[in-house]
Design an enzyme around this catalytic site. Structure first.
Site, mmCIF file in Angstrom:
data_model
loop_
_atom_site.group_PDB
_atom_site.id
_atom_site.type_symbol
_atom_site.label_atom_id
_atom_site.label_comp_id
_atom_site.label_asym_id
_atom_site.label_seq_id
_atom_site.Cartn_x
_atom_site.Cartn_y
_atom_site.Cartn_z
ATOM 1 N N ALA A 111 -6.431 46.864 -20.630
ATOM 2 C CA ALA A 111 -5.880 47.443 -21.864
ATOM 3 C C ALA A 111 -6.189 46.555 -23.075
ATOM 4 C CB ALA A 111 -4.371 47.619 -21.719
ATOM 5 N N PRO A 112 -6.390 47.189 -24.228
ATOM 6 C CA PRO A 112 -6.248 48.626 -24.513
ATOM 7 C C PRO A 112 -7.452 49.485 -24.126
ATOM 8 C CG PRO A 112 -6.724 47.443 -26.530
ATOM 9 C CD PRO A 112 -6.549 46.393 -25.471
ATOM 10 N N GLY A 113 -8.604 48.865 -23.801
ATOM 11 C CA GLY A 113 -9.698 49.670 -23.270
ATOM 12 C C GLY A 113 -11.037 49.534 -23.950
ATOM 13 N N GLY A 114 -11.177 48.638 -24.934
ATOM 14 C CA GLY A 114 -12.462 48.504 -25.611
ATOM 15 C C GLY A 114 -13.566 48.043 -24.686
ATOM 16 N N GLU A 133 -4.368 47.444 -15.507
ATOM 17 C CA GLU A 133 -3.520 46.796 -16.507
ATOM 18 C C GLU A 133 -2.134 46.576 -15.909
ATOM 19 O OE1 GLU A 133 -1.651 44.975 -19.280
ATOM 20 O OE2 GLU A 133 -3.814 45.353 -19.472
ATOM 21 N N ARG A 138 1.025 49.372 -21.636
ATOM 22 C CA ARG A 138 -0.371 49.158 -22.019
ATOM 23 C C ARG A 138 -1.312 49.950 -21.113
ATOM 24 N NH1 ARG A 138 -2.176 44.982 -24.989
ATOM 25 N NH2 ARG A 138 -3.712 44.311 -23.428
ATOM 26 N N CYS A 231 -9.992 34.778 -25.619
ATOM 27 C CA CYS A 231 -10.104 34.704 -27.069
ATOM 28 C C CYS A 231 -9.354 33.459 -27.544
ATOM 29 C CB CYS A 231 -9.601 35.969 -27.743
ATOM 30 S SG CYS A 231 -7.902 36.432 -27.348
#
Length: 455
Positions: A111-114, A133, A138, A231
């Site tokens: 999630a969210p799925g990009g 997920e 989410r 990240c």
């Protein structure tokens, strides 16, 4: 911007004079962009036909940077699943996985799925995608996004990765772990990331990432490839994490990402001596995106292959006459497809999912929701039109310039110009916007209320 004090102290110690250089953002605003869904179109088609400013991204061939004030969620192409709003550098990890049609691919923190939609697009409807997920809310957002993107071969789960590893050992050719992290790369984009930062959070995330990596290794088939990304800039979650994993798993090899065309090498002083940190990849603020770390790992072809669990064949659902009548009229290619039950709904199972040991897993969605039989009539689901609308025999063809497009997305009835009486798919520039029902030259709007553009 002002960074957290503990973070700044650590990074200045590690980077010395390079701190100011690497943590200088190219612009004051966070980078914005979209990633093109190649299940719908090619990047070249997108670039030639888009009505907003978009420049190719250096991080991924299907990604584009956009203006800081552009809001893609309001654009009809977003509703049609043609694009995904995604900060440009976030598109890099999935592209490194080298997914090809026919593979079995798992995204463990989806999630969210990009990134998940990038993997689905690379599969081109062939092979199988497991999108997991852990957080239920989410997982629902993930489902909505993959439905919007027209993904037909995904099994979406809401599980901890240990349960997945136990149920599906050695089942996947590719695994993506975009690990939950301390978010140091998101300080500019998300104020909460800076506000909640602490050494304790870094330690917790490193421990969680290590656990997920262990389960990812168990899911991967011999010869398979795993990409781990975060990240954040924290050594414990990045270079040191991968060094510790390789020390535990001699059957894995670290792949060299020096030729990927973006970012900079990993940092030697962020990992134990002897670790080839330069094979990893980092994206710093100075590189034109938000912060990311990536490592690519390959499992030895002669690694021990676990025996797959015995799988009970799924129970077949006899196609109701109402579905067969509807499918023959509007989606003839789906008439012979097997069906599964999902409560009161009928489901077109993800091809290849019948071999997965999912009996004890929490399944959010295991294919495409087809619809349900109500009062002896078949009522198609929105997901059916999003997945197969371009193949519907009865279509209403809209364009970006057509005022009916905005009206449709607001939930209004529109005039029918190309569709005949009965159910129809509504498309913009040839891409699905859902379905409606035509009567007397008007199309009754069945676009879900929660997805409409109401402003």
């Amino acid at each position: 911007m002002e960074f957290p004090k503990d973070f700044t102290a650590r990074e200045k110690t590690l980077l010395g004079d390079r701190f100011e250089e690497l943590y200088t953002y190219a612009t004051a605003q966070p980078a914005r962009g979209v990633t093109v869904n190649t299940l719908r179109c090619t990047p070249d088609w997108f670039a030639a036909h888009t009505d907003f400013a978009a420049e190719p991204s250096k991080f991924c061939r299907t990604a584009f940077t956009t203006a800081a004030d552009f809001r893609p969620g309001r654009h009809p192409w977003h509703h049609a699943g043609l694009l995904y709003a995604q900060e440009p550098s976030a598109s890099a990890p999935a592209a490194l996985l080298d997914v090809r049609p026919g593979m079995r691919v798992a995204d463990l923190c989806a999630a969210p799925g990009g990134k998940t939609s990038q993997l689905a697009a690379a599969l081109q409807g062939q092979g199988l995608l497991l999108a997991n997920e852990f957080v239920a809310a989410r997982a629902e957002i993930l489902r909505q996004n993959l439905e919007r993107m027209g993904v037909t071969n995904a099994v979406i789960t809401n599980e901890d990765t240990a349960s997945l590893a136990k149920a599906l050992p050695g089942q996947f050719d590719r695994v993506l772990v975009d690990a939950p992290c301390s978010g140091e790369g998101m300080f500019r984009k998300e104020a909460v990331a800076a506000a909640q930062h602490s050494d304790a959070l870094v330690a917790h995330c490193a421990e969680l990432g290590a656990e997920i990596l262990e389960n990812a290794a168990a899911l991967l088939a011999p010869g398979g490839v795993l990409v781990y990304s975060t990240c954040t800039f924290a050594p414990a979650e990045d270079e040191a994490q991968i060094a510790a994993f390789l020390a535990r798993h001699p059957e894995f090899t670290l792949c060299d990402l020096s030729g990927c065309g973006f970012g900079r090498p990993g940092e030697e002083n962020r990992a134990p001596a002897g670790f080839a940190a330069g094979c990893c990849r980092r994206i710093w603020p100075a590189d034109g995106g938000e912060g990311h770390f990536m490592a690519k790992l390959q499992k030895a072809a002669d690694a021990e292959a676990p025996s797959p669990p015995k799988v009970k064949p799924p129970k077949a659902v006899k196609p109701p006459a109402e579905w067969l009548e509807f499918a023959k009229a509007y989606f003839p290619a789906l008439v012979s497809r097997p069906l599964a039950g999902a409560g009161e709904w009928l489901l077109l199972p993800a091809p290849g999912s019948e071999g997965l040991n999912t009996a004890k897993l929490r399944i959010v969605r295991g294919g495409v929701l087809a619809g349900s039989v109500l009062k002896k009539r078949f009522q198609p689901a929105h997901a059916l039109f999003m997945a197969y609308g371009a193949d519907c025999t009865n279509r209403e063809e809209l364009t970006l310039a057509d005022p009916r497009t905005a009206a449709w997305l607001r939930g209004e009835e529109i005039d029918a110009a190309t569709a005949q009486n009965g159910w129809c798919a509504v498309l913009v520039d040839g891409f699905p916007l859902g379905g409606g029902k035509v009567s007397g030259g008007r199309i009754k709007n069945h676009y879900p209320k929660g997805l409409r553009n109401l402003q």
